[in-house]
Design a protein around this motif. Sequence first.
Motif, short mmCIF file in Angstrom:
data_model
loop_
_atom_site.label_atom_id
_atom_site.label_comp_id
_atom_site.label_asym_id
_atom_site.label_seq_id
_atom_site.Cartn_x
_atom_site.Cartn_y
_atom_site.Cartn_z
N ARG A 195 0.83 -1.20 0.00
CA ARG A 195 0.00 0.00 0.00
C ARG A 195 0.87 1.25 0.00
O ARG A 195 0.55 2.23 -0.69
CB ARG A 195 -0.94 0.01 1.23
CG ARG A 195 -2.11 -0.92 1.13
CD ARG A 195 -2.99 -0.67 -0.08
NE ARG A 195 -3.53 0.69 -0.08
CZ ARG A 195 -3.74 1.43 -1.14
NH1 ARG A 195 -3.44 0.96 -2.35
NH2 ARG A 195 -4.24 2.66 -1.05
N ARG A 219 -2.21 -1.79 -5.65
CA ARG A 219 -3.58 -2.21 -5.36
C ARG A 219 -3.55 -3.54 -4.59
O ARG A 219 -2.94 -4.51 -5.01
CB ARG A 219 -4.35 -2.40 -6.66
CG ARG A 219 -5.81 -2.74 -6.43
CD ARG A 219 -6.59 -2.81 -7.73
NE ARG A 219 -7.94 -3.26 -7.45
CZ ARG A 219 -8.68 -3.97 -8.26
NH1 ARG A 219 -8.23 -4.30 -9.45
NH2 ARG A 219 -9.90 -4.34 -7.90
N VAL A 240 -6.06 -6.37 -2.62
CA VAL A 240 -7.45 -6.83 -2.47
C VAL A 240 -7.51 -7.92 -1.41
O VAL A 240 -6.74 -8.89 -1.44
CB VAL A 240 -7.99 -7.37 -3.81
CG1 VAL A 240 -9.38 -8.00 -3.62
CG2 VAL A 240 -8.05 -6.26 -4.86
N ALA A 270 -10.30 -1.68 5.32
CA ALA A 270 -10.37 -1.05 4.00
C ALA A 270 -10.36 0.47 4.13
O ALA A 270 -9.65 1.18 3.40
CB ALA A 270 -11.64 -1.50 3.28
N GLN A 298 -8.91 -3.08 -0.98
CA GLN A 298 -10.28 -3.32 -1.46
C GLN A 298 -10.79 -4.66 -0.97
O GLN A 298 -10.00 -5.56 -0.69
CB GLN A 298 -10.30 -3.24 -2.99
CG GLN A 298 -10.01 -1.82 -3.45
CD GLN A 298 -9.83 -1.73 -4.95
OE1 GLN A 298 -9.29 -2.62 -5.56
NE2 GLN A 298 -10.29 -0.62 -5.51
N MET A 329 -13.30 -7.99 -1.60
CA MET A 329 -13.96 -8.74 -2.67
C MET A 329 -14.28 -10.14 -2.18
O MET A 329 -13.64 -10.67 -1.28
CB MET A 329 -13.03 -8.81 -3.89
CG MET A 329 -13.73 -9.20 -5.18
SD MET A 329 -12.61 -9.20 -6.61
CE MET A 329 -12.57 -7.48 -7.05
N CYS A 383 -4.26 -5.82 -9.83
CA CYS A 383 -4.11 -6.17 -8.41
C CYS A 383 -2.69 -6.70 -8.16
O CYS A 383 -2.25 -7.64 -8.82
CB CYS A 383 -5.15 -7.21 -8.02
SG CYS A 383 -4.98 -7.78 -6.33
#
Lengths: 523, 523
Positions: free
Chosen positions: B200, B205, B207, B227, B233, B235, B269
């Motif tokens: 980060r 990115r 996830v 998050a 993110q 998912m 990702c």
Amino acid sequence: MNGADLLCDTLLANDVDVCFANPGTSEMHFVAALDRKPQMRCVLGLFEGVVSGAADGYARMAKKPAATLLHLGPGLGNALANLHNAKRARTPMVNVVGDHARHHLQHDAPLTSDIESIARPMSHWVRRIGSPEGVGEDAGEAIAQARRQPGQISTLILPADCAWTDLPEGTQARKVAPLAAALTDSDHVKTVARHMAAARKAGKRVVLFMGPQAIEGEAAQVAGRIAQATGVQLMTPTAFRRMQRGQGAVDIARLPYVVDLGTKALADCAELILVGVNAPVAFFAYPGKASEIAPASCEVRRLSRNDEDALHALQALAEALGVPAHGASVGAAPSIDLSAPSNGKLTSAAVNRLVLKALPEGAIVVDESVTSGREIAQLNMGAAPHDWLSTTGGAIGQGIPTAVGASVACPTRQVVSMQADGSGMYTCQGLWTQAREKLKVLTIVYANDTYAILHGEMQAVGTQEPGDNARRMLDLDQPSLNWSQLAQAMGVPSRRVDTVEAFVDALKAGLAENGPFLIEARI
Amino acid sequence: MNGADLLCDTLLANDVDVCFANPGTSEMHFVAALDRKPQMRCVLGLFEGVVSGAADGYARMAKKPAATLLHLGPGLGNALANLHNAKRARTPMVNVVGDHARHHLQHDAPLTSDIESIARPMSHWVRRIGSPEGVGEDAGEAIAQARRQPGQISTLILPADCAWTDLPEGTQARKVAPLAAALTDSDHVKTVARHMAAARKAGKRVVLFMGPQAIEGEAAQVAGRIAQATGVQLMTPTAFRRMQRGQGAVDIARLPYVVDLGTKALADCAELILVGVNAPVAFFAYPGKASEIAPASCEVRRLSRNDEDALHALQALAEALGVPAHGASVGAAPSIDLSAPSNGKLTSAAVNRLVLKALPEGAIVVDESVTSGREIAQLNMGAAPHDWLSTTGGAIGQGIPTAVGASVACPTRQVVSMQADGSGMYTCQGLWTQAREKLKVLTIVYANDTYAILHGEMQAVGTQEPGDNARRMLDLDQPSLNWSQLAQAMGVPSRRVDTVEAFVDALKAGLAENGPFLIEARI
């Protein structure tokens, strides 16, 4: 040509030209291949229990296997109950079950499952196609195995990449040689004949207990001649594949379903001769009751193994017994009263008689009448000549699909589907296929709003007055099903009747229809 | 007290007090035992796919297993497809499958089959009860195994004589201790946290790919805080057990079903962190396409195993990342436009928006909309807070039964069942159970007369214009199904509509109904 084309060509080259199907994504290349072969008749079922049951009915009448097309483990799972029935009927069938591409299996995608394990209990033969090049040989073997006497369930697992991969130019489908049925040893037949003759001479009751091949066509005629000449009796299990019934047919008794009645039917039998079938046993065990139906004093002898040619065995037996080769095979036509009241409240007894009386010659009766139609076995020798197909493995939901398949095999013959309501709901989707294919199937639903057979069983376990939980599990009322509406929802014209007069009218209308029709008989 | 009583008592002692059932003769002693226990709620399904699907929906909402009662191998076979879905959902369930009495098995009666083989592919745990005395221990173990995190399918085979045999006086049911879920090693969590933080920090990115436990309740809240604080993110796979959606819910993206869209969703990702789930894979393989959805460049790390406590793992991760324990778990409410045309021809887009807009707070949306409802995933964060249950294993026919079970678990909440027509036909019998139990289930059928998903797949294999055989296998027209009539035939009031105005009216009527209602949306 890809693997899917080769599979399709191999089926066609071996006279398998009807495919009952409910495909999914993994079978899409096979669907595309079928699409390139208009000589293959594809029949859609809106649920796989319809697919497998239809393939069963088809093969019983066509005397050759149909293919089924099923979508991975769950699609096969949905087909299992009627595969179980077909396996018990010894119906030939070739199931094609799509699976993920070989390289995809390791990823355990959501639809992955152990297809072999699901297939084996309800198949006689299972194989996973290992490579695109192997499709032809594997498909040929599946067909040969399906045709092995007296009929087998073959299940072929088709990985998607074996379907989609192109094959070398010039690859061709081959016709497979049939696997010959084993023949019963002639000395063994003579020994059995000697025992039978001695028993008959001593005035003892002898019963020929006959399997699927023995009760059909020429074999039944030979058995009839043996019965006529020697006084032995002919019988078949409660659950059988196909029998000719009606005036002029050889009268082969059906063993009653209810254990006590079955036991009574064989009570004084001294010799039970098995022809391509196992000794009779109770459908279910009950505390304190024996599993075997024949009395302990009865000598059980096997004439022929289940995989032996039953016609050959019966012919050899006839010869050994000195039965004339061209003698009569039936006695005097039994006098059976099919008269019913002409008006009043409809009953199952009236339905049974009115339907049998109205049966056109050459009809095919698919019988999943369960409790309501038990007396059909005693009455149908009084009807016009017809074929009678029974539920074989005890898995309910066979009737509507089997009627589909029988009609696809014999489109000009009237199929009459005698259907209990509880069982019918299992595969009611089959009515849509009857409408889609415009099949001449008249379905009679015995609408009594209950699993009547289970109420009898509840009493047998000592519960005279079922409570709320039991009633909630044994009755189909609250709400009552409207079968007439259900049929119309799927494109089948119908009537709902509760009087004899209305039933007679509906029966006339249904038999005049050049397509499916359903009568909801409120009894 | 007999074995059946002990089984029933053991279920009740462990808070399993709902039994979805379709019994037969071999289960009659268990039915009699259930009849003696009014505290057990018995719910009849007219087909076993309804039974297993209902038990799935029940457990998703009740967070405890229901029992099912199934009749030998064929009954279990009929239940398999929805057991497959439940297994993939990791739904806890205790199946009781009746079998013949032990001494009867050797006789190979018509309903005999290899139940273990049928059960294993769709169960996590299978056991055959070996003796009447063993019923209590075996049933206790079945329940404990079902409750093992994140939920398991237990299948218990009950021979009839083990049910009917009397047990010594004083035999008592025992409560079983739950099997504790494994906890993720804290050093491992810290390592994963370091990698995530570094990625980060580098602007990459990241996830969190989350399994069934991680996306529910408190775990979803913790994930939301992570998050919010770190910019990772959230998912979950296309197929998931249960998610909270609507205004105020933590927005966890659903991986799109279509492979190319899924690949796109994860294209850039850099780190994919698995929380109690496996790495995403394509539902099906396609020639020339990879099975893995994450790009080859993506680092796939596992935070927690599927059998580890996902809430604990997420809490440990939050702590390791220094995420405030009481920070906000959601961002600003997304602005989602649910407006639809107010008149004209009905479309699936209009149905999706109108239903989501009208959704009452606390509704349970059972989603088997297949192609017609794909955009629901993008739209439903704009609806009132609700639970969303998806089809999990790719076996169609889950929707109607799952709605039954969800409503039995939560009788006062509105269940909205978004149902594709082709899939719905698989287990349409579930509508009758909705009527019988007076369940507040509003079913919306997307009636497009086709397996639309398969037309897309046909194009994907290069068939632009399907021929007669393909169309006959992919379309449900000729005749068109009348879902409204089908519902009424089973006691469910209904309307058939093809305009927006009529749909809006029907929706109002359906939501006002204090019981089931079905809208056939002709799109």
